[in-house]
Design a protein around this motif. Structure first.
Motif, short mmCIF file in Angstrom:
data_model
loop_
_atom_site.label_atom_id
_atom_site.label_comp_id
_atom_site.label_asym_id
_atom_site.label_seq_id
_atom_site.Cartn_x
_atom_site.Cartn_y
_atom_site.Cartn_z
N UNK A 1 -21.84 -12.27 -63.44
CA UNK A 1 -21.11 -13.47 -63.06
C UNK A 1 -21.99 -14.68 -63.32
N UNK A 2 -21.49 -15.68 -63.99
CA UNK A 2 -22.29 -16.86 -64.29
C UNK A 2 -22.55 -17.75 -63.08
N UNK A 3 -21.55 -18.04 -62.23
CA UNK A 3 -21.85 -18.87 -61.07
C UNK A 3 -22.85 -18.16 -60.16
N UNK B 1 -28.12 -7.56 -58.91
CA UNK B 1 -29.26 -8.29 -59.46
C UNK B 1 -28.95 -9.79 -59.40
N UNK B 2 -29.92 -10.56 -58.98
CA UNK B 2 -29.73 -12.01 -58.90
C UNK B 2 -31.10 -12.68 -58.95
N UNK B 3 -31.10 -13.96 -59.24
CA UNK B 3 -32.34 -14.72 -59.26
C UNK B 3 -32.57 -15.41 -57.92
N UNK C 1 -27.77 -19.56 -51.80
CA UNK C 1 -26.33 -19.81 -51.71
C UNK C 1 -25.74 -19.16 -50.47
N UNK C 2 -24.60 -19.64 -50.03
CA UNK C 2 -23.93 -19.05 -48.88
C UNK C 2 -23.47 -17.63 -49.19
N UNK C 3 -23.16 -17.35 -50.46
CA UNK C 3 -22.75 -16.00 -50.85
C UNK C 3 -23.86 -14.99 -50.56
N UNK C 4 -25.10 -15.38 -50.83
CA UNK C 4 -26.23 -14.48 -50.56
C UNK C 4 -26.32 -14.16 -49.07
N UNK C 5 -26.28 -15.19 -48.26
CA UNK C 5 -26.42 -14.98 -46.82
C UNK C 5 -25.23 -14.21 -46.24
N UNK C 6 -24.04 -14.51 -46.69
CA UNK C 6 -22.86 -13.76 -46.25
C UNK C 6 -22.98 -12.30 -46.65
N UNK C 7 -23.40 -12.05 -47.87
CA UNK C 7 -23.53 -10.68 -48.36
C UNK C 7 -24.58 -9.91 -47.57
N UNK C 8 -25.72 -10.53 -47.30
CA UNK C 8 -26.75 -9.86 -46.51
C UNK C 8 -26.24 -9.51 -45.12
N UNK D 1 -34.72 -11.08 -58.86
CA UNK D 1 -35.66 -11.31 -59.95
C UNK D 1 -36.19 -12.74 -59.79
N UNK D 2 -37.38 -12.84 -59.26
CA UNK D 2 -37.96 -14.14 -58.96
C UNK D 2 -38.95 -14.52 -60.05
N UNK D 3 -38.55 -15.45 -60.90
CA UNK D 3 -39.45 -15.89 -61.97
C UNK D 3 -40.18 -17.18 -61.61
N UNK D 4 -40.01 -17.64 -60.38
CA UNK D 4 -40.69 -18.84 -59.94
C UNK D 4 -39.87 -20.11 -60.09
N UNK D 5 -38.71 -20.01 -60.73
CA UNK D 5 -37.85 -21.17 -60.92
C UNK D 5 -36.40 -20.80 -60.67
N UNK D 6 -35.74 -21.58 -59.85
CA UNK D 6 -34.30 -21.43 -59.64
C UNK D 6 -33.63 -22.33 -60.67
N UNK D 7 -33.30 -21.79 -61.79
CA UNK D 7 -32.84 -22.47 -63.00
C UNK D 7 -33.95 -23.41 -63.46
N UNK D 8 -34.06 -24.59 -62.91
CA UNK D 8 -35.15 -25.48 -63.31
C UNK D 8 -35.90 -26.02 -62.11
N UNK D 9 -35.62 -25.49 -60.92
CA UNK D 9 -36.27 -25.95 -59.70
C UNK D 9 -37.39 -25.00 -59.31
#
Length: 145
Positions: free
Chosen positions: A40-42, A75-77, A83-90, A105-113
């Motif tokens: 899913x892209x979003x 799998x997610x970054x 996001x609220x989806x993450x917390x709701x899912x947990x 998968x934590x690469x150190x950047x949330x897109x560009x943050x």
């Protein structure tokens, strides 16, 4: 894992042999026959869906003892973990005790943050105990991890 190069190309070009019938973005592969769900892209929307699948697996196992046990993995970054989806899912996964693996998968950047601007604390792993879940951190650059 069974997705052929021809299927890959058909999906990439959204031609008439594409299993997704041209309704997915490139590199969002899926195959019902292989139980391979599209991404899913979003950010984060697939996380709650994965918990729903895990809950269904749990119910199936409870209702049919002969059925093979199954789990759901998502799998997610690290950006999606804000996001609220993450917390709701947990929360749902923990309270319903679903057979679920959350793979960040934590690469150190949330897109560009950078992560230091994304969240405070000891990363994503420190959230697991707050939901009553076990968690481990693995260094993806460590071949022996």
């Amino acid at each position: 894992r069974g997705f052929t190069l021809e299927q890959f190309c058909n999906q990439c070009f959204s031609n008439d042999h594409d299993l997704g019938k041209g309704r997915q973005m490139p590199i969002h592969y899926g195959c019902r026959a292989l139980n391979y769900q599209t991404v899913s892209s979003p950010l984060g929307t697939q996380i709650t869906q994965a918990v729903g699948a895990a809950y269904k697996f749990k119910l199936d196992a409870m209702n049919n003892k002969e059925k093979e046990a199954a789990i759901s993995i998502v799998y997610f970054g690290e950006g999606a973990a804000s996001t609220i989806d993450f917390h709701s899912a947990c929360n749902f996964a923990a309270t319903l005790k679903t057979p679920m693996i959350f793979f960040c998968r934590n690469n150190g950047y949330a897109i560009s943050t950078p992560v230091e601007d994304q969240y405070a604390g000891d990363g994503i792993i420190s959230r697991a105990p707050g939901y009553g879940m076990a968690g481990i951190r693995v260094d993806g650059n460590d071949v022996f991890a």
